[in-house]
Design an enzyme around this catalytic site. Structure first.
Site, PDB file in Angstrom:
ATOM      1  N   TYR A  74       0.826  -1.203   0.000  1.00 27.53           N
ATOM      2  CA  TYR A  74       0.000   0.000   0.000  1.00 27.53           C
ATOM      3  C   TYR A  74       0.863   1.257   0.000  1.00 27.53           C
ATOM      4  CZ  TYR A  74      -3.875  -3.129   1.327  1.00 27.53           C
ATOM      5  OH  TYR A  74      -4.812  -4.128   1.362  1.00 27.53           O
ATOM      6  N   GLY A  75       1.916   1.261  -0.796  1.00 33.21           N
ATOM      7  CA  GLY A  75       2.774   2.433  -0.885  1.00 33.21           C
ATOM      8  C   GLY A  75       3.414   2.755   0.446  1.00 33.21           C
TER       9      GLY A  75
END
Length: 270
Positions: A74-75
């Protein structure tokens, strides 16, 4: 939803199987805190500022949510949570993952389910989240569920990390019925997809209830494609009628959207 909404102050909790971990019946998904590339939502979005993210977390907490869902894929979601939670970390149940990494430079994910990679991933997540343990870690499957379980032994690696006290519970965010069932046979919980269009993993939810294992439900809004109030109400009514469901994950940056969905969940639970 157009009607006025109030925060559902006393969102019930449920035990995650036999782990002793009490999680709110709805959790906050945080992919949108850290990643807006290569996601399957129908509309683009900007990442929130720290102030906006902090406000969203405050609303979630005040509404009774204690479960936060994140992942290395998720980054920079894990990094931001580590910074934003600060000394409130003990008030939250954090669910992270291992096996998938996202490269923001290429916009592509890569997968590695080997034991060394999973150990390294969890160690990195601990640092990013600024914590000495993670409540729940799931294998972030790419669809090869049975290969990940049987050939890579990924769940065995997580079991080892649980014995060491680095994680409290483990499982897989699975993509197949067989993978979900096999996960429940070896682990504490599974994360499955369930919405009005995708109901095939109900079999896994029912098996979890029989085995006293936890179930977290992802994609309840079909990645943003279930948008009408009727669809949302029908989805939650169906989910919370199934005793195997521990919690559903709500992925949103919109505080009004979060409040409204919690009100719908309250109605479904009652």
């Amino acid at each position: 939803m157009n009607k006025p909404s109030k925060i559902f102050q006393d969102l019930p909790k449920a035990l995650l199987g036999d782990t002793g971990i009490a999680v709110s019946r709805a959790g906050l998904g945080t992919v949108k805190l850290g990643r807006n590339q290569g996601v399957k939502y129908p509309h683009g979005f900007s990442l929130p500022t720290d102030t906006e993210a902090q406000n969203l977390l405050a609303i979630a907490k005040d509404s009774g949510i204690n479960l936060l869902d994140t992942a290395p894929a998720y980054g920079n979601s894990e990094i931001r949570l580590g910074q934003l939670l600060g000394n409130t970390r003990q008030q939250w149940v954090i669910c992270s993952k291992a096996g998938e990494e996202f490269d923001s430079r290429t916009g592509q994910s890569r997968y590695d389910f080997s034991a060394p990679a999973i150990r390294e991933s969890v160690a990195r997540s601990l640092k990013r989240l600024k914590t000495d343990y993670i409540d729940i870690v799931l294998i972030h499957s790419d669809g090869r569920d049975m290969e990940i379980i049987e050939q890579y032994g990924a769940l065995d690696t997580l079991a080892e990390l649980k014995r060491k006290g680095l994680i409290k519970a483990f499982g897989m965010s699975s993509k197949t019925i067989q993978g979900g069932l096999s996960t429940l046979a070896k682990a504490d919980c599974a994360m499955v997809t369930y919405n009005l269009k995708e109901t095939q993993e109900r079999e896994v939810i029912e098996a979890a209830h029989k085995l006293n294992k936890g179930i977290l439900v992802k994609k309840v809004f079909a990645s943003g494609h279930a948008i009408s109030s009727t669809q949302i109400q029908q989805t939650f009514n169906a989910l919370y009628q199934m005793p195997g469901v521990t919690s559903t994950i709500l992925g949103t940056l919109n505080s009004a959207h979060l409040r409204n969905n919690l009100e719908v969940i309250a109605e479904a639970l009652s």
